[in-house]
Scaffold this motif. Structure first.
Motif, PDB file in Angstrom:
ATOM      1  N   ASN B 112       0.819  -1.218   0.000  1.00  0.00           N
ATOM      2  CA  ASN B 112       0.000   0.000   0.000  1.00  0.00           C
ATOM      3  C   ASN B 112       0.850   1.265   0.000  1.00  0.00           C
ATOM      4  OD1 ASN B 112       1.035  -0.106   2.513  1.00  0.00           O
ATOM      5  ND2 ASN B 112      -0.910  -0.060   3.620  1.00  0.00           N
ATOM      6  N   ARG B 113       2.020   1.195  -0.665  1.00  0.00           N
ATOM      7  CA  ARG B 113       2.870   2.378  -0.709  1.00  0.00           C
ATOM      8  C   ARG B 113       2.640   3.183  -1.978  1.00  0.00           C
ATOM      9  NH1 ARG B 113       8.514   0.772  -0.637  1.00  0.00           N
ATOM     10  NH2 ARG B 113       7.694  -1.314  -1.086  1.00  0.00           N
ATOM     11  N   ILE B 114       2.604   4.498  -1.802  1.00  0.00           N
ATOM     12  CA  ILE B 114       2.572   5.408  -2.951  1.00  0.00           C
ATOM     13  C   ILE B 114       4.019   5.683  -3.288  1.00  0.00           C
ATOM     14  CG2 ILE B 114       1.923   7.732  -3.694  1.00  0.00           C
ATOM     15  CD1 ILE B 114      -0.533   7.334  -1.728  1.00  0.00           C
ATOM     16  N   LEU B 115       4.450   5.203  -4.448  1.00  0.00           N
ATOM     17  CA  LEU B 115       5.891   5.156  -4.738  1.00  0.00           C
ATOM     18  C   LEU B 115       6.430   6.473  -5.279  1.00  0.00           C
ATOM     19  CD1 LEU B 115       5.868   1.596  -6.343  1.00  0.00           C
ATOM     20  CD2 LEU B 115       6.556   2.196  -4.016  1.00  0.00           C
ATOM     21  N   ALA B 116       5.618   7.195  -6.036  1.00  0.00           N
ATOM     22  CA  ALA B 116       6.083   8.477  -6.593  1.00  0.00           C
ATOM     23  C   ALA B 116       4.901   9.275  -7.089  1.00  0.00           C
ATOM     24  CB  ALA B 116       7.060   8.237  -7.743  1.00  0.00           C
ATOM     25  N   VAL B 117       4.878  10.560  -6.760  1.00  0.00           N
ATOM     26  CA  VAL B 117       3.866  11.456  -7.324  1.00  0.00           C
ATOM     27  C   VAL B 117       4.610  12.418  -8.250  1.00  0.00           C
ATOM     28  CG1 VAL B 117       2.036  13.121  -6.857  1.00  0.00           C
ATOM     29  CG2 VAL B 117       2.547  11.338  -5.178  1.00  0.00           C
ATOM     30  N   HIS B 118       4.107  12.584  -9.454  1.00  0.00           N
ATOM     31  CA  HIS B 118       4.690  13.524 -10.419  1.00  0.00           C
ATOM     32  C   HIS B 118       3.657  14.591 -10.742  1.00  0.00           C
ATOM     33  CE1 HIS B 118       6.747   9.554 -11.333  1.00  0.00           C
ATOM     34  NE2 HIS B 118       7.761  10.324 -11.023  1.00  0.00           N
ATOM     35  N   PRO B 119       3.601  15.651  -9.924  1.00  0.00           N
ATOM     36  CA  PRO B 119       2.517  16.634 -10.109  1.00  0.00           C
ATOM     37  C   PRO B 119       2.580  17.311 -11.482  1.00  0.00           C
ATOM     38  CG  PRO B 119       3.777  17.051  -8.084  1.00  0.00           C
ATOM     39  CD  PRO B 119       4.499  15.993  -8.827  1.00  0.00           C
ATOM     40  N   VAL B 125       2.740   6.800  -9.226  1.00  0.00           N
ATOM     41  CA  VAL B 125       3.087   5.378  -9.261  1.00  0.00           C
ATOM     42  C   VAL B 125       2.745   4.785  -7.896  1.00  0.00           C
ATOM     43  CG1 VAL B 125       4.891   3.686  -9.750  1.00  0.00           C
ATOM     44  CG2 VAL B 125       5.002   5.959 -10.812  1.00  0.00           C
ATOM     45  N   VAL B 126       1.928   3.738  -7.893  1.00  0.00           N
ATOM     46  CA  VAL B 126       1.476   3.150  -6.626  1.00  0.00           C
ATOM     47  C   VAL B 126       1.640   1.641  -6.642  1.00  0.00           C
ATOM     48  CG1 VAL B 126      -0.277   4.942  -6.235  1.00  0.00           C
ATOM     49  CG2 VAL B 126      -0.907   2.839  -7.436  1.00  0.00           C
ATOM     50  N   GLN B 127       1.732   1.068  -5.451  1.00  0.00           N
ATOM     51  CA  GLN B 127       1.585  -0.375  -5.337  1.00  0.00           C
ATOM     52  C   GLN B 127       0.100  -0.729  -5.463  1.00  0.00           C
ATOM     53  OE1 GLN B 127       3.698  -1.201  -1.553  1.00  0.00           O
ATOM     54  NE2 GLN B 127       5.108  -2.432  -2.766  1.00  0.00           N
ATOM     55  N   ALA B 128      -0.148  -1.972  -5.861  1.00  0.00           N
ATOM     56  CA  ALA B 128      -1.511  -2.351  -6.243  1.00  0.00           C
ATOM     57  C   ALA B 128      -2.504  -2.347  -5.091  1.00  0.00           C
ATOM     58  CB  ALA B 128      -1.501  -3.727  -6.896  1.00  0.00           C
ATOM     59  N   GLY B 129      -2.004  -2.420  -3.848  1.00  0.00           N
ATOM     60  CA  GLY B 129      -2.929  -2.484  -2.719  1.00  0.00           C
ATOM     61  C   GLY B 129      -3.405  -1.131  -2.224  1.00  0.00           C
ATOM     62  N   VAL B 130      -2.862  -0.047  -2.761  1.00  0.00           N
ATOM     63  CA  VAL B 130      -3.340   1.292  -2.390  1.00  0.00           C
ATOM     64  C   VAL B 130      -4.797   1.415  -2.820  1.00  0.00           C
ATOM     65  CG1 VAL B 130      -3.058   3.762  -2.849  1.00  0.00           C
ATOM     66  CG2 VAL B 130      -1.039   2.302  -2.611  1.00  0.00           C
ATOM     67  N   THR B 131      -5.654   1.924  -1.927  1.00  0.00           N
ATOM     68  CA  THR B 131      -7.052   2.113  -2.327  1.00  0.00           C
ATOM     69  C   THR B 131      -7.233   3.523  -2.887  1.00  0.00           C
ATOM     70  OG1 THR B 131      -7.876   3.029  -0.252  1.00  0.00           O
ATOM     71  CG2 THR B 131      -7.766   0.615  -0.420  1.00  0.00           C
ATOM     72  N   ARG B 132      -8.330   3.710  -3.594  1.00  0.00           N
ATOM     73  CA  ARG B 132      -8.537   5.009  -4.239  1.00  0.00           C
ATOM     74  C   ARG B 132      -8.707   6.131  -3.207  1.00  0.00           C
ATOM     75  NH1 ARG B 132     -13.670   6.896  -4.459  1.00  0.00           N
ATOM     76  NH2 ARG B 132     -15.191   5.488  -3.551  1.00  0.00           N
ATOM     77  N   LEU B 156      -6.511  -0.105  -6.073  1.00  0.00           N
ATOM     78  CA  LEU B 156      -6.297   0.335  -7.451  1.00  0.00           C
ATOM     79  C   LEU B 156      -5.920  -0.836  -8.359  1.00  0.00           C
ATOM     80  CD1 LEU B 156      -4.655   3.616  -6.303  1.00  0.00           C
ATOM     81  CD2 LEU B 156      -6.766   3.457  -7.635  1.00  0.00           C
ATOM     82  N   GLY B 157      -5.216  -1.827  -7.806  1.00  0.00           N
ATOM     83  CA  GLY B 157      -4.915  -3.026  -8.591  1.00  0.00           C
ATOM     84  C   GLY B 157      -6.183  -3.775  -8.961  1.00  0.00           C
ATOM     85  N   GLY B 158      -7.080  -3.914  -7.998  1.00  0.00           N
ATOM     86  CA  GLY B 158      -8.348  -4.584  -8.257  1.00  0.00           C
ATOM     87  C   GLY B 158      -9.201  -3.812  -9.251  1.00  0.00           C
ATOM     88  N   MET B 159      -9.200  -2.490  -9.117  1.00  0.00           N
ATOM     89  CA  MET B 159      -9.962  -1.665 -10.059  1.00  0.00           C
ATOM     90  C   MET B 159      -9.435  -1.838 -11.479  1.00  0.00           C
ATOM     91  SD  MET B 159     -10.507   1.808  -7.789  1.00  0.00           S
ATOM     92  CE  MET B 159     -11.007   2.821  -9.186  1.00  0.00           C
TER      93      MET B 159
END
Lengths: 475, 475
Positions: B112-119, B125-132, B156-159
């Motif tokens: 559930n880690r958010i790996l990088a935000v590019h504003p 870029v997120v791991q698949a277990g992060v929820t929306r 987000l992976g499930g979505m």
């Protein structure tokens, strides 16, 4: 494909025996009569036309009228292991229509019927040979248009096959987004319809997107269901000079971040502007230039234009000129419309090689500036235009193809631009596709496991390797 | 996958030997320790949860931390022919997470880690277990948001795996559009990254879209690069009653045709409105209702709202009420937010079965009305809500799962709604996917050649059939 017999060794990377090809051509002639040709000129015309790739003509060209006829051609070719090369209008740029192992070019230009327009659903069903201009001509009276515009008046089947996009993509998306469903003939002769006409679906694998961008290597697209848009109530076009590429790119980033629903945002570098001034007798400031277009209601295009003017101003751009009247809009965008011919006029007689890379928009200025330095250092002539809202740009290299040293310099330059784009998390092709000329970059862009997955798809669908061989993937 | 040895007979539609499963579980426990569980309650919780599908629990549940750990699980399972079932939050509706042949449920919630935000690039870029919701919480301070909203706080992976969409899709698209690139573990243990971070690419087959909507049957999505949007400067929400479903649908069609960039347009039928009035103590007119939302600048949401009001009026709708203040907006949309619970309260203790079909928008009124007649004739309780801008609607059937006759009536109704949607060129699933429960409709929606192509893809990528077996496709 779904049978149990093991496929033959893959791929058959050789010309089939001349006798076999002759037999296939005879069998096709019996059915197609004058709609099959083996004439030298026509075969040459069906090899690579718009590119610097040397021509490799097919053995024959056939002009089917419908999906059924395409299926018959493919079945016959499959039976005898003869390559099949789909052909739209020949406007692709990377050697997609060449026939390195000979075979039958399937020219879809006679499949030019618009089968159904559904104005309430904003979609249309067309045969693959319909070109985007034919379609827009047909739609105009209904207040609808098809927004994807790659420049050339390409066929819609070809545009889908290469995942084309162009100037409108920042707002309307690419062919990936525009295609709702496809009919295609697979290498085994099966005809598949990939989806229903609903706007979205979660019913199985996305076969539509599998075929979009497959460059004719998985099958021949014969019909398409496409999303349309309503012709906007108002259009505003604008032109804004910037002190640097970086300033123009930063203004673009802020425009997109702000959620301005910009329809087009095109960059011309100062070399291109100079060429346009000379060619189209304009008097534009010879600095990097953004050309923009806004679609919406009268009030909203006014608001968008004003907001863009403010953003440009914040980045040292200006004066920003914009207009809503058709004639004045055309005048403002003249430089973009004439860009290709203006660039060509910089070096009469030269061939134009259009590079095509795409990077995350935050890296665009860096990538374009490095390309400009490299052009200078390499002693090349190459104006730059970019669909900057997508991070996509082209250098138009003007090269004498008869001078091997010059071609080598151009090739070296392209290698470096691609390498740089990949290092910036970009791609070796934003919209032109891979064809023959960019196959060498596939292993740079994609890891071995990713390429292995692509190859396994190709093998599963085309075990004998008859569909457009020698393109997209080294097998 | 790319080797030359012929694959084993496909698919292995049976439980592997208990001894083999036990050995695999032991080997996993050695690595994962307390992050592997064979407890009854946890296994039950990882079988079908939110649906009427009977539970089929896995043999064990494992909680990996990263792509590498997922790969190790898949490789071990592949070696021994043990099924692998990816698990996000369990909010899917068609039995996607059941384990009909046992096997290992791979719960990605610890990834559930958010790996990088590019504003600047509007991506993340997120791991698949992060929820929306986790993602949107994280992004809020940066003025960005992730627009896809399927209702549940899904991973987000499930979505991506189910090609989810929801209320915002009419403007922002579905997961098909939102995913720029994926990292996935294939059934052979290969890790593929499908694309670079550029906004568009024409460099090879669209592996991203191949995996989006593949429901875990081709691999496990472990990381995603997603497109973001800027939080709009202004939001306006509105509510408008209509004299009939048809009038509401016609107003929707004209809204979309006019190019109004509407962000949300949701239909509630009068049964749903009545339920909402009772549940949320509202006093809405008990007629079909459209709930709308506009995103843009202050001026543009005002203009859009006014224009929508005119369109509604033309179709006998009104009074149209709208608001831009957050509190007032929430009040107007209360009925939609509470729709699920309001519907449930119509029949306390019942299970809700949510149908999901999608048709071309011009056929929507016809399809919804037929469904309503059928509900009445079948003696069922089933309010209707619809993402009408996409032609997608759900009937929420309130059923006592312990009464076989009632379940049969509900099933018969779903069969007929799907059949009708297909006859209207629609799809058996707009956004919920196929899972176990809709496999019976795949052969109704897709021709044999189309299904054969899907099967050949599955066979090429998962020759032993270990990835989420018994879902999406009959093999």
């Amino acid at each position: 494909m779904t049978g149990d017999a093991p496929p033959e060794p893959f791929p058959a990377r050789r010309r089939p025996d001349a006798g076999i090809v002759a037999a296939v051509v005879d069998a096709l002639r019996a059915h197609f009569g004058p709609r099959l040709s083996t004439g030298h000129a026509l075969r040459e015309q069906h090899a690579s036309t718009l590119t610097w790739v040397p021509s490799q003509p097919p053995d024959a060209v056939v002009f089917p009228h419908d999906t059924d006829e395409v299926r018959n051609v493919v079945k016959l070719c499959a039976e005898h292991g003869v390559p099949v090369i789909p052909f739209g209008t020949g406007s692709s740029l990377e050697g997609h229509v060449n026939a390195p192992y000979g075979g039958i070019s399937v020219d879809l230009s006679a499949m030019n019927r618009i089968l159904a327009v559904h104005p309430e659903d904003l979609d249309v069903v067309v045969q693959a040979g319909v070109t985007r201009k034919m379609l827009n001509e047909h739609l105009r009276d209904q207040g609808l248009f098809f927004p994807i515009d790659p420049g050339a008046d390409a066929s819609l089947g070809g545009m889908a096959a290469t995942r084309a996009s162009g100037t409108n993509a920042v707002r309307y998306g690419t062919m990936r987004d525009a295609v709702l469903a496809l009919t295609a003939v697979l290498p085994n002769g099966d005809v598949v319809r990939t989806a229903q006409r609903a706007r979205k679906s979660s019913a199985g694998y996305d076969l539509t997107r599998l075929l979009v961008g497959s460059e004719g290597t998985l099958g021949i697209i014969t019909e398409l269901t496409l999303r349309l848009s309503g012709i906007p109530e108002a259009i505003a076009a604008g032109l804004c000079p910037f002190p640097s590429i970086e300033a123009a790119c930063d203004a673009t980033i802020l425009t997109i971040q702000s959620g301005l629903p910009i329809a087009r945002i095109e960059l011309l570098d100062e070399v291109q502007v100079r060429a346009c001034n000379a060619y189209s007798r304009l008097a534009l400031p010879e600095t990097p230039l953004l050309l923009v277009e806004f679609h919406g209601s009268d009030a909203s295009v006014r608001e968008q234009s004003e907001r863009f003017g403010e953003i440009a101003d914040e980045h040292g751009g200006g004066p920003f000129r914009w207009a809503t009247e058709a004639k004045e809009r055309t005048r403002l965008w003249q430089a973009r419309h004439d860009a290709y011919w203006a660039a060509m006029s910089l070096r009469p007689g030269a061939k134009a090689i259009s590079t095509d890379v795409c990077v995350p928009i935050s890296r665009l200025a860096e990538c374009v500036q490095a390309a400009k330095r490299d052009i200078l250092e390499s002693g090349l002539v190459a104006p730059i235009v970019g669909h900057v809202g997508d991070g996509n740009f082209h250098c138009l290299l003007l090269v004498d193809p008869d001078l091997p040293e010059e071609v080598a310099r151009a090739t070296g330059f392209i290698d470096r631009v691609v390498g740089h784009a990949l290092a910036l998390e970009g791609t070796c092709s934003g919209e032109h596709g891979i064809g023959q000329k960019k196959m060498r970059y596939m292993a740079e862009e994609h890891a071995p496991a990713t390429l292995a997955l692509m190859r396994s798809l190709k093998r599963a669908i085309d075990p004998r390797g008859i569909m457009n061989p020698g393109k997209l993937l080294d097998l």
